[in-house]
Write a protein that holds these residues in place. Structure first.
Motif, mmCIF file in Angstrom:
data_model
loop_
_atom_site.group_PDB
_atom_site.id
_atom_site.type_symbol
_atom_site.label_atom_id
_atom_site.label_comp_id
_atom_site.label_asym_id
_atom_site.label_seq_id
_atom_site.Cartn_x
_atom_site.Cartn_y
_atom_site.Cartn_z
ATOM 1 N N CYS A 181 -2.825 -0.307 -2.980
ATOM 2 C CA CYS A 181 -3.507 -1.585 -2.782
ATOM 3 C C CYS A 181 -4.967 -1.444 -3.227
ATOM 4 N N PRO A 182 -5.462 -2.344 -4.071
ATOM 5 C CA PRO A 182 -6.853 -2.242 -4.535
ATOM 6 C C PRO A 182 -7.871 -2.492 -3.434
ATOM 7 N N ASN A 183 -7.421 -3.067 -2.303
ATOM 8 C CA ASN A 183 -8.344 -3.373 -1.200
ATOM 9 C C ASN A 183 -8.476 -2.211 -0.221
ATOM 10 N N CYS A 184 -7.323 -1.714 0.279
ATOM 11 C CA CYS A 184 -7.373 -0.667 1.303
ATOM 12 C C CYS A 184 -6.860 0.690 0.828
ATOM 13 N N GLY A 185 -6.255 0.728 -0.358
ATOM 14 C CA GLY A 185 -5.770 1.989 -0.898
ATOM 15 C C GLY A 185 -4.417 2.432 -0.373
ATOM 16 N N SER A 186 -3.785 1.618 0.461
ATOM 17 C CA SER A 186 -2.477 1.982 1.007
ATOM 18 C C SER A 186 -1.406 1.909 -0.072
ATOM 19 N N LEU A 187 -0.361 2.727 0.096
ATOM 20 C CA LEU A 187 0.740 2.726 -0.860
ATOM 21 C C LEU A 187 1.506 1.413 -0.790
ATOM 22 N N LEU A 188 1.814 0.864 -1.957
ATOM 23 C CA LEU A 188 2.598 -0.358 -2.030
ATOM 24 C C LEU A 188 4.062 0.012 -2.194
ATOM 25 N N LYS A 189 4.906 -0.574 -1.380
ATOM 26 C CA LYS A 189 6.323 -0.267 -1.444
ATOM 27 C C LYS A 189 6.962 -0.940 -2.655
ATOM 28 N N GLU A 190 8.045 -0.367 -3.127
ATOM 29 C CA GLU A 190 8.745 -0.890 -4.291
ATOM 30 C C GLU A 190 9.632 -2.072 -3.894
ATOM 31 N N THR A 191 9.008 -3.178 -3.587
ATOM 32 C CA THR A 191 9.724 -4.400 -3.233
ATOM 33 C C THR A 191 9.193 -5.522 -4.107
ATOM 34 N N SER A 192 9.820 -6.674 -3.996
ATOM 35 C CA SER A 192 9.370 -7.814 -4.798
ATOM 36 C C SER A 192 8.128 -8.461 -4.206
ATOM 37 N N SER A 193 7.777 -8.090 -2.968
ATOM 38 C CA SER A 193 6.601 -8.677 -2.316
ATOM 39 C C SER A 193 5.329 -8.162 -2.952
ATOM 40 N N GLN A 194 4.349 -9.042 -3.117
ATOM 41 C CA GLN A 194 3.046 -8.636 -3.623
ATOM 42 C C GLN A 194 1.995 -8.786 -2.531
ATOM 43 N N LEU A 195 2.415 -8.543 -1.270
ATOM 44 C CA LEU A 195 1.511 -8.621 -0.127
ATOM 45 C C LEU A 195 1.419 -7.242 0.514
ATOM 46 N N CYS A 196 0.194 -6.702 0.625
ATOM 47 C CA CYS A 196 0.004 -5.405 1.259
ATOM 48 C C CYS A 196 0.324 -5.531 2.742
ATOM 49 N N GLU A 197 1.268 -4.713 3.239
ATOM 50 C CA GLU A 197 1.693 -4.823 4.630
ATOM 51 C C GLU A 197 0.668 -4.255 5.611
ATOM 52 N N TYR A 198 -0.367 -3.592 5.098
ATOM 53 C CA TYR A 198 -1.384 -2.996 5.971
ATOM 54 C C TYR A 198 -2.607 -3.904 6.144
ATOM 55 N N CYS A 199 -3.156 -4.406 5.039
ATOM 56 C CA CYS A 199 -4.351 -5.256 5.142
ATOM 57 C C CYS A 199 -4.038 -6.706 4.789
ATOM 58 N N HIS A 200 -2.781 -6.981 4.405
ATOM 59 C CA HIS A 200 -2.303 -8.334 4.079
ATOM 60 C C HIS A 200 -3.013 -8.962 2.882
ATOM 61 N N THR A 201 -3.535 -8.105 1.997
ATOM 62 C CA THR A 201 -4.146 -8.608 0.769
ATOM 63 C C THR A 201 -3.050 -9.022 -0.211
ATOM 64 N N VAL A 202 -3.217 -10.181 -0.824
ATOM 65 C CA VAL A 202 -2.271 -10.631 -1.844
ATOM 66 C C VAL A 202 -2.614 -9.925 -3.156
ATOM 67 N N ILE A 203 -1.649 -9.192 -3.697
ATOM 68 C CA ILE A 203 -1.857 -8.463 -4.940
ATOM 69 C C ILE A 203 -1.436 -9.382 -6.092
ATOM 70 N N ASP A 204 -2.422 -9.972 -6.730
ATOM 71 C CA ASP A 204 -2.120 -10.950 -7.780
ATOM 72 C C ASP A 204 -1.565 -10.309 -9.040
ATOM 73 N N ARG A 205 -2.104 -9.152 -9.393
ATOM 74 C CA ARG A 205 -1.680 -8.524 -10.631
ATOM 75 C C ARG A 205 -1.493 -7.035 -10.414
ATOM 76 N N ILE A 206 -0.261 -6.643 -10.116
ATOM 77 C CA ILE A 206 0.032 -5.223 -10.011
ATOM 78 C C ILE A 206 -0.237 -4.578 -11.363
ATOM 79 N N GLY A 207 -1.003 -3.511 -11.367
ATOM 80 C CA GLY A 207 -1.302 -2.843 -12.631
ATOM 81 C C GLY A 207 -2.287 -3.614 -13.478
ATOM 82 N N SER A 208 -3.295 -4.228 -12.851
ATOM 83 C CA SER A 208 -4.275 -5.007 -13.607
ATOM 84 C C SER A 208 -5.313 -4.123 -14.284
#
Length: 222
Positions: A181-208
């Motif tokens: 996650c670009p906000n908190c640095g937590s690992l993003l799970k390999e799911t279709s969701s683009q919402l960080c489950e730790y800080c709830h930041t919306v990841i608009d562009r994975i791999g931007s």
């Protein structure tokens, strides 16, 4: 009589030699074509599940559109001499190459015009992991208007015909930029969701943070 026989034998020899040469050339050309087809096939057949193992949350349509937008941003920065954007989007080596192109335009008192970009088609033709990076090659077909004018001439909607360009783009990204996650640095799970489950930041562009390391112009046509 002997002279006639010699001439006939000579003609036969030349004919046979010509047939052999043509056959060898034809075999060489066919072998080269088959080799090229084999190489292309090896590059083109990349299943999405293999890409998803390397790029979490991979969505083909969005990913390709994002990489096309990266390309457009680079070309727009090039014609506008936007140094900040070029540094952001390019590796050092490619950045230096673009700066040389900009300087050459200035020396020749010219202006580059690139506009009306239209994304025709694109696909990943190669992907690999290195120690800390992921490198992909994308085949891109884009239609655009592309020409040079004197520096003091005003850019207008003159009758320039759009041309289709075939490019091979090489992109590089640090592995951490993909799965954290670009906000908190937590690992993003390999799911279709683009919402960080730790800080709830919306990841608009994975791999931007993909940067372009090479732009190869293959061919162009009307």
């Amino acid at each position: 009589m002997n002279i006639i026989v010699v001439i006939i034998l000579l003609i036969l020899f030349i004919s046979v030699a010509g047939i052999i040469i043509i056959t060898v050339k034809d075999f060489h050309i066919k072998s080269k074509i088959l080799h090229q087809k084999k190489e292309t096939a090896n590059e083109e057949i990349i299943e999405e599940k293999e890409i998803e193992k390397i790029i979490p949350n991979y969505n083909k349509e969005k990913f390709m559109e994002d990489r096309f937008n990266d390309f457009v941003e680079v070309q727009t920065a090039y014609v506008n001499d936007d140094d900040k954007k070029l540094r952001e989007k390019l590796t050092d080596e490619l950045y230096n190459l673009y700066k040389m192109k900009i300087e050459n335009l200035k020396i020749n008192n010219q202006k580059k015009v690139m506009k009306n970009f239209c994304h025709k088609n694109s696909k990943i033709i190669n992907i690999k992991e290195e120690k800390t990076k992921v490198i992909i090659k994308i085949e891109l077909f884009v239609e655009l208007i592309n020409y040079k004018i004197p520096n003091n001439e005003i850019v207008s909607d003159s009758p320039h015909i759009p041309v289709t360009h075939h490019y091979i783009l090489t992109f590089i990204i640090d592995k951490d930029s993909i799965d954290k996650c670009p906000n908190c640095g937590s690992l993003l799970k390999e799911t279709s969701s683009q919402l960080c489950e730790y800080c709830h930041t919306v990841i608009d562009r994975i791999g931007s943070k993909w940067t372009i390391s090479n732009i190869e112009s293959v061919r162009e046509w009307l």
